[in-house]
Write a protein that holds these residues in place. Sequence first.
Motif, PDB file in Angstrom:
ATOM      1  N   MET A  76      19.331  23.753 -23.546  1.00 47.23           N
ATOM      2  CA  MET A  76      20.057  22.561 -24.126  1.00 47.23           C
ATOM      3  C   MET A  76      20.660  22.116 -25.348  1.00 47.23           C
ATOM      4  N   PRO A  77      21.626  21.166 -25.195  1.00 48.25           N
ATOM      5  CA  PRO A  77      22.101  20.847 -26.373  1.00 48.25           C
ATOM      6  C   PRO A  77      20.348  19.686 -26.750  1.00 48.25           C
ATOM      7  N   ALA A  78      20.357  19.551 -28.373  1.00 51.73           N
ATOM      8  CA  ALA A  78      19.133  18.688 -28.161  1.00 51.73           C
ATOM      9  C   ALA A  78      19.546  17.244 -28.162  1.00 51.73           C
ATOM     10  N   ALA A  79      20.843  16.914 -28.553  1.00 56.91           N
ATOM     11  CA  ALA A  79      21.299  15.775 -28.144  1.00 56.91           C
ATOM     12  C   ALA A  79      21.556  15.571 -26.333  1.00 56.91           C
ATOM     13  N   ALA A  80      21.698  16.640 -25.548  1.00 53.05           N
ATOM     14  CA  ALA A  80      21.756  16.496 -24.434  1.00 53.05           C
ATOM     15  C   ALA A  80      21.590  15.211 -23.467  1.00 53.05           C
ATOM     16  N   ALA A  81      19.894  15.581 -24.163  1.00 54.04           N
ATOM     17  CA  ALA A  81      18.503  14.608 -23.306  1.00 54.04           C
ATOM     18  C   ALA A  81      18.879  14.459 -21.756  1.00 54.04           C
ATOM     19  N   PRO A  82      18.554  15.852 -21.265  1.00 57.43           N
ATOM     20  CA  PRO A  82      18.991  15.832 -19.551  1.00 57.43           C
ATOM     21  C   PRO A  82      17.704  15.707 -19.041  1.00 57.43           C
ATOM     22  N   ALA A  83      17.776  14.899 -17.446  1.00 56.71           N
ATOM     23  CA  ALA A  83      16.066  14.324 -17.455  1.00 56.71           C
ATOM     24  C   ALA A  83      15.157  15.718 -16.585  1.00 56.71           C
ATOM     25  N   TYR A  84      15.143  16.492 -17.157  1.00 60.09           N
ATOM     26  CA  TYR A  84      14.072  17.531 -16.510  1.00 60.09           C
ATOM     27  C   TYR A  84      14.229  18.356 -17.164  1.00 60.09           C
ATOM     28  N   GLY A 239      20.271  16.152 -13.090  1.00 60.18           N
ATOM     29  CA  GLY A 239      19.302  18.211 -12.319  1.00 60.18           C
ATOM     30  C   GLY A 239      20.563  18.050 -10.732  1.00 60.18           C
ATOM     31  N   VAL A 240      20.913  19.321 -10.643  1.00 60.80           N
ATOM     32  CA  VAL A 240      21.488  19.637  -9.607  1.00 60.80           C
ATOM     33  C   VAL A 240      20.387  20.285  -8.562  1.00 60.80           C
ATOM     34  N   PRO A 241      20.266  19.930  -7.233  1.00 58.87           N
ATOM     35  CA  PRO A 241      19.831  20.730  -6.640  1.00 58.87           C
ATOM     36  C   PRO A 241      20.205  22.278  -6.212  1.00 58.87           C
ATOM     37  N   PRO A 242      19.897  23.405  -5.475  1.00 57.17           N
ATOM     38  CA  PRO A 242      20.174  24.330  -4.694  1.00 57.17           C
ATOM     39  C   PRO A 242      21.490  24.459  -4.281  1.00 57.17           C
ATOM     40  N   MET A 243      22.367  25.803  -4.388  1.00 56.50           N
ATOM     41  CA  MET A 243      23.333  25.347  -3.754  1.00 56.50           C
ATOM     42  C   MET A 243      23.602  26.146  -1.769  1.00 56.50           C
ATOM     43  N   PRO A 244      24.501  24.638  -1.521  1.00 46.79           N
ATOM     44  CA  PRO A 244      24.090  24.530  -0.197  1.00 46.79           C
ATOM     45  C   PRO A 244      24.300  26.464   0.596  1.00 46.79           C
ATOM     46  N   PRO A 245      23.515  26.293   1.374  1.00 54.28           N
ATOM     47  CA  PRO A 245      24.910  27.778   2.640  1.00 54.28           C
ATOM     48  C   PRO A 245      25.716  27.319   2.288  1.00 54.28           C
ATOM     49  N   THR A 246      26.335  28.763   2.749  1.00 52.54           N
ATOM     50  CA  THR A 246      27.829  28.778   2.856  1.00 52.54           C
ATOM     51  C   THR A 246      28.067  29.011   4.439  1.00 52.54           C
ATOM     52  N   GLY A 247      27.519  29.198   5.147  1.00 52.94           N
ATOM     53  CA  GLY A 247      27.813  29.714   6.137  1.00 52.94           C
ATOM     54  C   GLY A 247      27.606  28.308   7.267  1.00 52.94           C
ATOM     55  N   VAL A 248      28.703  27.674   7.673  1.00 52.06           N
ATOM     56  CA  VAL A 248      28.418  26.706   8.658  1.00 52.06           C
ATOM     57  C   VAL A 248      28.956  26.385   9.580  1.00 52.06           C
TER      58      VAL A 248
END
Length: 440
Positions: A76-84, A239-248
């Motif tokens: 990640m860009p150094a200045a982004a400083a994400p929480a992960y 931070g982004v959780p995993p992709m949800p199921p597309t079957g509903v």
Amino acid sequence: MDVLSFRTPGLGDQTYLLIHEGRGVLVDPQRDIGRFLDAAAERGVELRFVLETHLHNDYVSGAGQAALRTGAELVMPAAAAPAYRHTPAFHLEDLDGGGGLTLRPVHTPGHTPEHTSYLVLIDGAPVALFSGGSLLVASAGRPDLLGPERARSLARLQHLSLRRLAALPPGTALYPTHGEGSFCTATGAGRLTSTIGTELTDNPLLAIDDPDEFADTLLAAPMPIPAFYRHMGPANTLGVPPMPPTGVPELSEPAGQVVDLRPRRVQAGGMLPGSYGIEMDDDFGSWTGWLLPRGEPITLVAEPGQEIDEAVTQLAQIGLDTVQGVVRDLGEHATQTYRLTDLDGFVRLLREPDAQFLDVRMPAEWEQVRLPGAVERFLPDLFAQGLPATLDPERPVLVACASGRRAAIAAAYLAREGYRPIALDGAGVPDVAATLDKLN
């Protein structure tokens, strides 16, 4: 070296997979990472790096999950400083990919403050540039997405960044993330990829030497900013959780907000009361995220047999994970209706003495072609601000845009609010204006 491109047309973005001697580098992946990882697996590629050029404003990223799934190094860009956990990319501090592959971070602020492009070198020679939202094909990333207070400062930084990249060897291949159809571009981007040499010749922004003139050009006529953009940066920082199921599941009764994605001609014949009509297309997710309140449960309405995986995917790409299910049998409840008409029928109705006309195009489009007497309200403003008080619900409301898509969405909304809309289908306001000129 080979570079695979994955287009997401509804967002106007591209993700890239660089392959060199069995090693892979994934750049700016969308959240639905399966398509990228499958492509790597099919080619026997070991994913070595996942690169992010910036904290994206237009979609939630799949970079973190791609790195977790594969064991690749998340950069990640150094200045982004994400929480992960990630590897910070510092300006000109090379990353060794092995086998003669080197990735050189180049700090290119402007689109965002932390923005970083990545120069690819093979055996020490520069061959490609992943420019994210910095230098685009015939354009540049817009500098105003973080608010008007910072726009001019970022525009001046963008001027410096573009010149930094333009100094690279002319044969360097250019792979931007943002392109045609993206609201992250400052002007209309055309082709999807290019070279530094081609941009030196064809990109009008590189012909502007003065930073203030450059900033004036970028900020002269800003495009609208989709409402869901303000949620993307914070999500990508935390931070982004995993992709949800597309079957509903299939539902017998809707819950929460009801979004009808059937073809507009089917919608016009009858929708569930209180539902929104957004016909399924490449930009279904973008319009849904822009127009509807965020965070509430969503029920989709589809035809029998109509696939909805793509609809759920598009919503998840912008962090809308609240789809409860799909309704396919409307029974006798489809009582919300509107009308569609062709150009000739629309013009006839428009020439009647008591006609009222709603134009839902963007303000920049109004400046190009206007019709006398039109009530002008950009489609997202119609949803956010409500219907203009000048429209009489007791009389038909003629609705048009540039092609029919936005007009149909607006017509469904008017019908939801108890009006009697008639949408122009398959044509737009410029066609109406031309037809009226001929008749007059």
